[in-house]
Scaffold this motif. Structure first.
Motif, PDB file in Angstrom:
ATOM      1  N   ARG A 287       0.849  -1.183   0.000  1.00 52.75           N
ATOM      2  CA  ARG A 287       0.000   0.000   0.000  1.00 52.75           C
ATOM      3  C   ARG A 287       0.886   1.235   0.000  1.00 52.75           C
ATOM      4  O   ARG A 287       1.768   1.369   0.852  1.00 52.75           O
ATOM      5  CB  ARG A 287      -0.916   0.016   1.236  1.00 52.75           C
ATOM      6  N   LEU A 288       0.670   2.104  -0.960  1.00 52.80           N
ATOM      7  CA  LEU A 288       1.349   3.395  -1.004  1.00 52.80           C
ATOM      8  C   LEU A 288       0.324   4.463  -0.673  1.00 52.80           C
ATOM      9  O   LEU A 288      -0.664   4.641  -1.398  1.00 52.80           O
ATOM     10  CB  LEU A 288       1.962   3.645  -2.383  1.00 52.80           C
ATOM     11  N   VAL A 397       3.708  -1.310   3.650  1.00 52.70           N
ATOM     12  CA  VAL A 397       2.970  -0.045   3.656  1.00 52.70           C
ATOM     13  C   VAL A 397       3.988   1.089   3.592  1.00 52.70           C
ATOM     14  O   VAL A 397       4.924   1.134   4.394  1.00 52.70           O
ATOM     15  CB  VAL A 397       2.092   0.103   4.911  1.00 52.70           C
ATOM     16  N   VAL A 398       3.824   1.978   2.631  1.00 54.61           N
ATOM     17  CA  VAL A 398       4.706   3.139   2.496  1.00 54.61           C
ATOM     18  C   VAL A 398       3.852   4.397   2.579  1.00 54.61           C
ATOM     19  O   VAL A 398       2.889   4.549   1.828  1.00 54.61           O
ATOM     20  CB  VAL A 398       5.487   3.120   1.165  1.00 54.61           C
ATOM     21  N   VAL A 399       4.204   5.278   3.520  1.00 52.42           N
ATOM     22  CA  VAL A 399       3.541   6.578   3.653  1.00 52.42           C
ATOM     23  C   VAL A 399       4.496   7.621   3.083  1.00 52.42           C
ATOM     24  O   VAL A 399       5.624   7.766   3.557  1.00 52.42           O
ATOM     25  CB  VAL A 399       3.217   6.896   5.124  1.00 52.42           C
ATOM     26  N   LEU A 421      -4.780   8.652  -1.489  1.00 51.84           N
ATOM     27  CA  LEU A 421      -4.308  10.031  -1.392  1.00 51.84           C
ATOM     28  C   LEU A 421      -4.982  10.682  -0.188  1.00 51.84           C
ATOM     29  O   LEU A 421      -6.212  10.664  -0.068  1.00 51.84           O
ATOM     30  CB  LEU A 421      -4.635  10.816  -2.659  1.00 51.84           C
ATOM     31  N   ILE A 422      -4.175  11.249   0.699  1.00 48.27           N
ATOM     32  CA  ILE A 422      -4.673  11.921   1.898  1.00 48.27           C
ATOM     33  C   ILE A 422      -4.373  13.414   1.759  1.00 48.27           C
ATOM     34  O   ILE A 422      -3.209  13.792   1.578  1.00 48.27           O
ATOM     35  CB  ILE A 422      -4.008  11.381   3.178  1.00 48.27           C
ATOM     36  N   VAL A 423      -5.405  14.253   1.843  1.00 47.66           N
ATOM     37  CA  VAL A 423      -5.258  15.698   1.703  1.00 47.66           C
ATOM     38  C   VAL A 423      -5.570  16.357   3.043  1.00 47.66           C
ATOM     39  O   VAL A 423      -6.623  16.108   3.632  1.00 47.66           O
ATOM     40  CB  VAL A 423      -6.200  16.257   0.615  1.00 47.66           C
TER      41      VAL A 423
END
Length: 556
Positions: A287-288, A397-399, A421-423
């Motif tokens: 998960r990216l 998992v990569v943040v 995508l987190i805004v």
């Protein structure tokens, strides 16, 4: 037989599309650019097909096929004009600014290997989608340089579905054997059944074409002598695997091919034995998560660090990566001078220099990948390095902290590879009205329209009179409301040099728990007690211990 086009520049098709130029041609169709008379300023690509040259139902079948597909690497069809009495029919689809890969190679020569792999990885995404269509997978069957558009922003589009077919497992052979010499798999000429592996053969042949500056590869050919010296042997071996004569000897899926190419990009062994190290595990299980602020100062880095702390609480192996578009700050926030391993080499520097990546910086289940604080990398970065950096993370998992750089051209490739995508935005209205904020919002809306999951985080949430009005500014309801941390606590812990204690604040973690359930694969949600979770952790721990970068020679 000479093409007998029924439209010319200046003609108006279906009372709406005015032809402005011919932009492409093939054996069974011509493609024109056209302006929309009902939507001024809008351009479309119009494909004209002469049904005297092809099967009468093929044009309608192609139109119906495209109408039910939706993927960033596939063209969007907007209209279909049935054949007229003269046997000419038309498909109207989105216009892509750019060049075909054939034009790129003919005009620029052999492509750099990171750029070629970046294109191939996008095509893997497209094939993964097509081959997964239910109830019957779609086999493209005609991947070649003239059928792939490279947009000005680096995005790739497959542009011709004239001989695509749905795969039927109960058939031993195709009705028609079609394809292009030098790219078609052997089974297309030998009366065999085409399947997903047929498209993967063509992908290997396309890579050979790009790297060799136009060479065509038949099954069994040895590609190495035609390539530049800097092309990694691992990539050459990957092309050989993809173009093997027997389908059973090739990678068996687009996901497996993507894994193979990512290994080659990272300098890993691409042999059969190396692939056996990953039974049942593909990049599709990773998960990216890209985190970015709607504007500067929104708190993207703070949010990314809080997500990393929440993952660490669940013992989920993960990496926090600072992307080179950002102004470096993570190293200082983590007190890298005190806590980073001795002789620590930054992952971004290792990717840029094609050098070994050793002495990973970890904290429990977290791996930190900050940017070097004293060397800006923005001007030296490219899309190929983005994939290299993502692979160096070697975590499920990569943040990735994007800062507020949604409009940066380099961000496009990162966002294209992202699963989520987190805004992030906060309650200060002056920041919402800036022109740069509007541009970022438009870029994010475009990503959402292309099918990327976008979630919003309301940062520094606190009771105040206009709180409802603030939350209504978000395009969709925020997934998380991150509370304000008392400034005296933040100041005290910062001066005491306690990295992580702020982001582990219980109020933050309670708010993030529901978000993590949405972001993580099912096997990772229940924490370390889950057998599938433990198995995945053991596998990734084994991968980390192998230190793949040690296989690469030191340079410079």
């Amino acid at each position: 037989m000479e093409w007998r086009s029924r439209i010319a520049v200046g003609d108006c098709l279906a009372g709406r599309y005015r032809v402005t130029a011919r932009i492409g041609s093939g054996g069974m169709s011509q493609v024109y650019a056209a302006e929309d008379m009902k939507l001024p300023g809008k351009r479309w690509a119009v494909k004209e097909c002469d049904l005297h040259r092809i099967h009468p139902q093929r044009l309608q079948a192609e139109a119906e096929l495209l109408m039910r597909l939706s993927h960033p690497n596939l063209p969007h069809i907007v209209d279909y004009v049935p054949p007229d009495e003269r046997g000419f029919g038309y498909i109207v689809m989105e216009y892509v600014d750019g060049r075909t890969l054939q034009q790129v190679v003919e005009e620029d020569g052999a492509m750099s290997w990171p750029a070629a792999v970046s294109i191939a990885l996008q095509l893997c995404e497209a094939f993964g989608y097509l081959h997964g269509v239910s109830p019957q997978p779609i086999i493209y069957r005609d991947l070649k340089p003239a059928n792939v558009m490279l947009g000005d922003s680096g995005n790739v589009k497959l542009i011709d579905f004239g001989i695509a077919r749905t795969y039927r497992s109960d058939c031993d052979a195709d009705t028609l054997q079609l394809g292009t010499a030098g790219f078609a798999a052997p089974e297309q000429y030998e009366g065999g059944q085409t399947d997903a592996r047929t498209d993967l053969f063509a992908l290997g042949a396309l890579l050979h074409y790009l790297l060799s500056g136009g060479g065509r590869l038949e099954a069994g050919a040895a590609p190495q002598p035609l390539y530049r010296a800097e092309v990694p042997d691992a990539l050459v071996q990957a092309i050989r695997r993809l173009t093997r004569t027997l389908p059973s000897q090739r990678p068996q899926s687009a996901a497996a091919t993507k894994q193979l190419l990512e290994q080659a990009l990272a300098g890993e062994d691409a042999s059969d034995e190396a692939l056996k190290l990953r039974p049942g595990k593909t990049s599709a299980e990773r998960r990216l998560i890209v985190v970015g602020g709607l504007y500067a100062g929104a708190g993207a880095t703070f949010c990314a660090l809080a997500i990393a702390a929440a993952l660490r609480r669940r013992s989920v192996p993960h990496a926090l990566l600072e992307f080179p578009t950002a102004e470096p700050e993570l190293y200082h926030l983590l007190y890298g001078d005190r806590y980073a391993p001795k002789q620590y080499r930054f992952a971004a520097t290792a990717a840029l220099q094609q050098a070994p990546y050793r002495n990973r910086w970890t904290n429990g289940s977290t791996e930190w990948l900050p940017l070097p604080p004293d060397r800006p990398l923005r001007e030296e970065w490219n899309d190929g390095l983005t994939y290299k950096l993502l692979h160096l993370a070697q975590q499920p998992v990569v943040v990735a902290d994007l800062s507020h750089c949604w409009c940066d051209p380099l961000a496009a490739e990162l966002c294209r590879a992202a699963d989520e995508l987190i805004v992030v935005a906060d309650p200060f209205p002056s920041r919402w009205t800036k022109p740069s904020t509007r541009r970022n919002a438009e870029a994010i809306d475009k990503l959402r329209a292309e099918g990327k999951p976008v979630r919003y985080v309301a940062n520094r949430e606190t009771p105040f009179g206009q709180r409802r009005e603030w939350l209504d500014l978000f395009p969709v309801q925020p997934s998380v409301l991150l509370p304000v941390i008392p400034p005296e606590q933040m100041a005290a812990e910062s001066w005491q040099g306690k990295p992580g204690s702020i982001w582990q604040h219980v109020a933050l973690q309670e708010q993030l728990e529901p978000l993590l359930d949405k972001l993580l694969p099912a096997a990772w949600r229940s924490g370390s007690g889950d057998p599938a979770h433990r198995s995945a952790r053991r596998w990734w721990k084994t991968r980390l211990s192998k230190n793949i970068a040690a296989k690469q020679p030191e340079r410079g």
